[in-house]
Write an enzyme that holds these catalytic residues in place. Sequence first.
Site: not given
Ligand code: FAD
Length: 445
Positions: A10, A21, A42, A79, A283, A426
């Site tokens: 994400a 962009r 999600c 990485v 995250d 409304y």
């Molecule tokens: P991540 O999604 O954790 O992606 C990080 C990526 O980086 C991962 O693929 C990881 O493997 C990769 N990575 C890590 N270290 C390295 C490295 N050293 N080299 C290369 N790649 C690496 N949020 C909401 O707001 N609403 C919802 O309804 C919601 N529902 C959810 C339901 C589920 C089942 C889950 C699991 C999560 C949900 N979330 C929801 C949370 C949301 O999915 C996360 O907040 C979001 O995915 C965070 O995105 P991110 O890119 O920060 O991290």
Amino acid sequence: MRIIVIGGVAAGAKAAAKARRIDASHEIIMYQDEAEMSYSACGMPYVISGVIENERSIIIRTPEEFAKQGIQVWTRHRVVAIDAAKQQLTVKNLNEDTVTSIGYDRLIIATGAAPIVPSVPGITLQGVLTLRSFSDLARFKTTLTELQPRHAVIIGAGYIGLELAETLHSLGIKTTLLEKSLRILPKFDPDMAQLVHDYLLENQVDILLGDGLAQLNGSDGKVSAVQTETGRIIPADLVVVAIGVKPNVNLAQAAGIQLGCTGAIAVDARMATSISGIYAAGDCCETLNRLTGQPTWLPLGDIANLQGRVAGENAAGGDALFPGVLGTAIFKTFKCAVAITGLSEKAAFDAGYNPVSVKMTANDCAGYYPGKQVLTLTLTANRNDGRLLGCQAVGSGKVDKIIDIAATALLGRLTCSELENADFAYAPPFSPVLSPIIVAASLLS
Ligand code: FAD
């Protein structure tokens, strides 16, 4: 200038797209250790339940689509080290087990979070699952097909646990939630959490509170029961561990990047870390709570996207700010939507406010209009100046609308008497003549 993004779900995907962009001339490279990237975690519970038929439809953009934008994506590349002094990364190709180095001018860390998995006996048995990555989703689906489970225990009654309770129930699996705290949904006021608790019981989900996972029992390598800390044995042929996530910070920490008090990467409003030229988003990093002024860690998809946008813009030479979060969140379990923004009464009190709350139940459209649904909302304000501090809403009605109005009011620092006089849209199919949030605000003003 070369911008490298680590992590491509994400925050990383959004950061790369935004950087492109802002400036078409930069070289942009994204490393992602999973085989898939830019997907919506999600959506996974709905893929498992079959509401979303094609799991590939939760993939937002493919590496090929990024390539068309001039963003190079390397999936299955991890990485493994950041040398901040040399502005260099060590990257492992997970397919070929080879390692290379590459220099960067700007770096964006978007490594996300990982599920917390307790190291209890039996945790590796077949049928014990987590749900976070795309490969977790595949494993989840395969396990359901292979084991045809009848009894599931979900460890952890947070929002993912509650979403999955609906999912598993819809698949005909008898489900028990095991929660170590004395109640579900600790961020909500106890009476609001209790509404959800009662609703789950009405929907045949069992809930065990105040008890934790001690070990998993198995036979033939497959899970057969959950043993709790108090010695209960709950038969289960499927166990989902959903006790929360932790930020992936090892890489950043090893590079000397400062972590914050929450344990996630510390960033300023520009999403810049403690090392110049290195940004973080999503995250893996913390942010500011706009109501308490304190650092907070809120691992949510919308925040990851908002932060990714700011990190991408700044890495590309822009000057964007991310001002922090209100703590707005929503999920659904069965037909009940559950949402919060701002502070609960306890959180407001802990933050030094003098909170007062009102709770009410109302229809979400005119009482005489067919299809009306009910919702219960709690509004919390500061007794001293009437400023709105938080809102929680639960029910089958249009909870999302109430919460987003409240979130906007919080952003505008509105008092209840200001909110009370807002002329919201409304007509009978859409709302009672006065929105429930206006009525609640009037009770506090
Ligand atoms: P991540 O999604 O954790 O992606 C990080 C990526 O980086 C991962 O693929 C990881 O493997 C990769 N990575 C890590 N270290 C390295 C490295 N050293 N080299 C290369 N790649 C690496 N949020 C909401 O707001 N609403 C919802 O309804 C919601 N529902 C959810 C339901 C589920 C089942 C889950 C699991 C999560 C949900 N979330 C929801 C949370 C949301 O999915 C996360 O907040 C979001 O995915 C965070 O995105 P991110 O890119 O920060 O991290």
